[in-house]
Design an enzyme around this catalytic site. Structure first.
Site, short mmCIF file in Angstrom:
data_model
loop_
_atom_site.label_atom_id
_atom_site.label_comp_id
_atom_site.label_asym_id
_atom_site.label_seq_id
_atom_site.Cartn_x
_atom_site.Cartn_y
_atom_site.Cartn_z
N ASP A 230 0.83 -1.19 0.00
CA ASP A 230 0.00 0.00 0.00
C ASP A 230 0.88 1.25 0.00
O ASP A 230 1.89 1.32 0.70
CB ASP A 230 -0.89 -0.03 1.25
CG ASP A 230 -1.90 1.09 1.28
OD1 ASP A 230 -2.76 1.14 0.39
OD2 ASP A 230 -1.83 1.93 2.21
N GLU A 311 15.28 -15.12 -0.06
CA GLU A 311 15.65 -16.17 0.89
C GLU A 311 14.70 -17.35 0.83
O GLU A 311 15.00 -18.41 1.38
CB GLU A 311 15.63 -15.59 2.31
CG GLU A 311 16.63 -14.46 2.55
CD GLU A 311 16.38 -13.76 3.89
OE1 GLU A 311 15.54 -14.29 4.67
OE2 GLU A 311 17.01 -12.73 4.14
#
Length: 603
Positions: A230, A311
Site C-alpha cells: 500500500d 531467501e
C-alpha cells in the site's frame, strides 16, 4: 449474411512487445482480489471473514485464476477499513484468527492458488503499541524516532512544522494535547499523510526497517506468496520536510479516514473530528506529487525487501500500489532488483475510446519491457466504481470513480454490462498479468441507490455527502439467488444491503449457463492459458492501426478485436471465433462483430 467489401485483412504489423522469456508465475498470473468483509460470511454476523473465504475458494478454482490477493485483515480499530494497522502479526477478530488464516492459505494452495496479502508500511494505527510508547516518551527518544514527530513553528510552537495537507483533507500534522511531553517550543506535532489516527512511520529509522523485514518473514514463513504494498511510493520524505505549494491528490487506493485520536488537536488547536477533517476536500487526481512521495529512498527499501523474498523458494513477489507519473517513474519500482509488479492505474482510468486504449497499452508494454517487468491490467477494485457501472454512464470519460449516489445520473445497466464484458475480454487477451476484482466475473454493477442512512464509507461523511463514497463497489457478494442475503452468510445478514439486481446475477444462476458473465470469464481464462496469451508477443493488426472505433491486435497467434463503435465490423472469410463478449452474427461467408463487443479469433 452476405460478406461485404468492408472486411479488413487481419494482418499483423511489426511487433511492439516480444514474448516473455521468464518462467516466473507472476509474469502472466490472473490475480483475484478478495475484499474480505464483502466476500463471504462464515459465522453469520453479516461481515465477511477468513472462514468465509476458505469456504468459497472453490469458486476461484472453478473460475481458473492463478492467485488470490486479500485486502487487509490485520488487527485494527477499523477507522480506515483495516488500512490502520494496530498489529501486523495478528488477525482482527472481525475476520477470524491466525489458525483461520493458516487454514485458508492451506486450502488455497491445495487448489493451486497462490496467496498475496496486503501490507501497509507508510503508517500504523495510533493504537499500535509503538505509537502508545511514543506518546509516553519524551521528544528525541527512540520511541518518538520511529515516527515523524517535529516541533511546531512560531514562538509557542502552535503552527504546524510545514504546510503539507492530508490526502483526506486538512493539515497533515496533529499537535499533541498539552499533557503530552513538550518540545523546545511546546507540545510536538506528528505527521499523518492520511487520517490523524494513522501516524506516518519514519523510514530513515533502522528499527522501522528491521521491523518490517521481520513482518515480511513472519508472513513468508506462514506460506504467503507475495505482498501488495500500500502507498508504495510513500514512506520516504524529502529531507528537511520543505513546504510545498501543490496539493496532495486523493487517488484510487487511498481509503478515507475516520475521526482522530482522542486528545489530538488540529492546527488551530481544536479537537480533531469529522467536521475538522472535512475542512478541506482533497482533489481527485491520477498521481501523488511533492516532497512526500516518490523519493529516491523508497527504492533502497525495496531492494532490501527483494533480498528478503529471495531467501525463500517458490518465486515470492512484491506488487506496488504506486500512483506516480510519468509511467517511466512507475517502471523504476519493478527493476530486476526491486518489486515484481506495479498496478497499471493508467489502464483503469482510460476512457472507452479506441485510440486512448491503444496508446496506454503501447506505452505500458514499452515502458515495462524496458526494465524486464510484466505489465499489469486492471479495470475495477474496492476503491472505484465497478466498470459495469462506470462504462454505462453517458459521459464515460468523465464518469466518477468515487461513487454514484441516488441523485447522480444513473448508469445504463445494459450498456454498462455489455461494455464491461467487452473491456474484460480485451484485458484478459493482453500479455502480462491481470487483476480481477471480486464479483466482476458475475457482471456486478455498483449499488448506485444506497440510502444515506446505511452508508459507511467515511468519504461520504467527510464530504458531507458531496461524494457518495465507495460503499457501492463493496457490497457483499451474491452467491445464491434464493437464499437469505443471497447466500452471503447463514444468517442472511449483510453489513451493506444488496440491490435487487444482484439476485439475477448470483453465482448459482451463472454456473454452467452458456453466455453468462461467469462462463465468459471461465472460458476466457481457460483459452488464455491454453493459447499462452499472458506470455505472448503483441502486434497491432495493420488494417485497424489508426481506426477510430476498433482495437485489433495479435497475441500468440490469436487476434483480439474490440469494436467500440456503432457500426458492425465484418471479419474476413474463414475467421474462427474462439470466444466473444456478446453474440456475433454471420455464417461461413462472413461474421459481423456488433457494437461494444470483443472477440478472440483465429484468422
Amino acid at each position: 449474411m452476405t460478406r461485404t467489401e468492408s472486411a479488413v485483412p487481419l494482418t499483423a504489423g511489426e511487433s511492439i512487445h516480444a514474448a516473455a522469456t521468464g518462467s516466473e508465475w507472476w509474469r502472466d498470473a490472473v490475480i483475484y482480489q478478495v475484499y474480505p468483509r464483502s466476500f463471504a460470511d462464515g459465522n453469520g454476523d453479516g461481515m465477511g471473514d477468513l472462514p468465509g473465504v476458505t469456504a468459497r475458494l472453490g469458486h476461484l478454482a472453478q473460475l481458473g485464476v492463478d492467485a488470490v490477493w486479500l485486502s487487509p485483515f490485520y488487527r485494527s480499530p477499523q477507522k480506515d477499513a483495516g488500512y490502520d494497522v494496530a498489529d501486523y502479526r495478528q488477525i482482527d477478530p472481525l475476520f477470524g484468527t491466525l489458525a483461520d488464516f493458516d487454514a485458508m492459505r492451506s486450502r488455497a494452495h491445495e487448489l493451486g492458488l497462490r496467496v498475496i496479502v496486503d501490507l501497509v508500511p507508510n503508517h500504523t494505527s495510533d493504537q499500535h503499541v509503538w505509537f502508545a510508547e511514543a506518546l509516553a516518551a519524551a521528544p528525541g527518544s527512540a520511541a518518538r524516532e520511529r515516527y515523524m514527530f517535529r516541533d511546531g513553528k512560531g514562538a509557542d510552537g502552535s503552527e504546524p512544522p510545514n504546510n503539507w495537507q492530508s490526502i483526506f483533507g486538512g493539515p497533515a500534522w496533529t499537535r499533541l494535547a498539552p499533557a503530552g511531553h513538550d518540545g523546545p517550543a511546546g507540545p510536538q506535532w506528528y505527521l499523518h499523510l492520511f487520517d490523524s489516527s494513522q501516524p506516518d512511520l519514519n523510514w530513515e529509522n533502522e528499527e522501522v526497517r528491521a521491523e518490517f523485514e521481520n513482518v515480511l518473514r513472519f508472513w513468508l514463513d506462514r506460506g504467503v506468496d507475495g505482498f501488495r504494498v500500500d502507498v508504495a511510493h510513500g514512506m520516504v520524505k524529502e529531507p528537511g520536510l520543505p513546504d510545498w505549494a501543490g496539493k496532495v491528490a486523493m487517488v484510487e487506493g487511498a481509503d478515507a479516514g475516520q475521526p482522530g485520536r482522542a486528545g489530538a488537536t488540529s492546527s488551530d488547536g481544536t479537537p480533531v473530528s469529522n467536521t475538522a477533517a472535512d475542512a478541506a476536500e482533497a482533489e481527485s487526481g491520477g498521481s501523488n506529487e511533492g516532497p512526500m512521495f516518490d523519493q529516491e529512498g523508497v527504492h533502497e527499501i525495496y531492494r532490501a525487501w527483494h533480498k528478503v523474498l529471495a531467501e525463500y523458494d517458490d518465486e515470492r513477489c512484491l506488487v506496488a500500489e504506486a500512483w506516480v507519473s510519468p509511467m517511466s517513474r512507475l517502471a523504476r519500482y519493478v527493476r530486476d532488483d526491486e518489486m515484481q509488479q506495479a498496478f497499471n492505474f493508467a489502464f483503469l482510468t482510460t476512457q472507452w475510446d479506441a485510440a486512448a486504449i491503444r496508446r496506454v497499452v503501447a506505452e505500458s508494454l514499452e515502458t515495462m519491457d524496458a526494465v524486464g517487468a510484466p505489465t499489469t491490467w486492471v479495470l475495477s477494485n474496492h476503491d472505484v466504481v465497478r466498470h459495469a457501472s462506470r462504462l454505462g454512464l453517458d459521459e464515460v470519460a468523465d464518469g466518477p470513480l468515487n461513487g454514484i449516489g441516488p441523485e447522480d445520473p444513473q448508469p445504463d445497466a445494459t450498456l454498462g454490462l455489455r461494455r464491461a464484458r467487452a473491456a474484460s475480454l480485451l484485458m484478459l487477451g493482453l500479455p502480462g498479468s491481470a487483476y480481477v476484482y471480486q464479483g466482476e466475473e458475475l457482471g456486478l454493477p455498483d449499488h448506485t441507490t444506497l440510502p444515506d442512512e446505511v452508508r459507511q464509507d467515511p468519504a461520504f461523511f467527510r464530504t458531507k455527502g458531496k461524494e457518495a463514497g465507495r460503499d457501492g463497489c463493496r457490497i457483499p457478494l451474491p452467491w445464491e439467488a434464493d437464499a437469505p442475503g443471497l447466500g452471503f452468510g447463514a444468517s442472511g445478514e449483510t453489513w451493506l444491503p444488496q440491490p435487487e439486481a444482484y439476485r439475477a446475477l448470483a453465482a448459482d444462476q451463472q454456473y454452467g449457463v452458456a453466455g453468462s458473465t461467469f462462463e465468459m470469464y471461465r472460458n476466457a481464462l481457460e483459452l488464455r492459458r491454453a493459447e499462452g496469451l499472458g506470455r505472448g508477443g503483441l502486434s497491432w493488426v495493420t488494417g485497424y492501426a489508426g481506426a477510430a472505433d476498433v482495437i485489433a491486435l495479435r497475441v500468440a497467434g490469436v487476434v483480439v478485436l474490440s469494436n467500440l463503435g456503432t457500426t458492425p465490423v465484418v471479419l474476413p472469410e474463414g475467421a474462427e471465433v474462439l470466444i466473444s463478449s456478446a453474440p456475433v452474427a454471420g455464417d461461413a461467408s462472413g461474421i459481423a462483430v456488433p457494437s461494444d463487443t470483443t472477440v478472440w479469433l483465429r484468422a
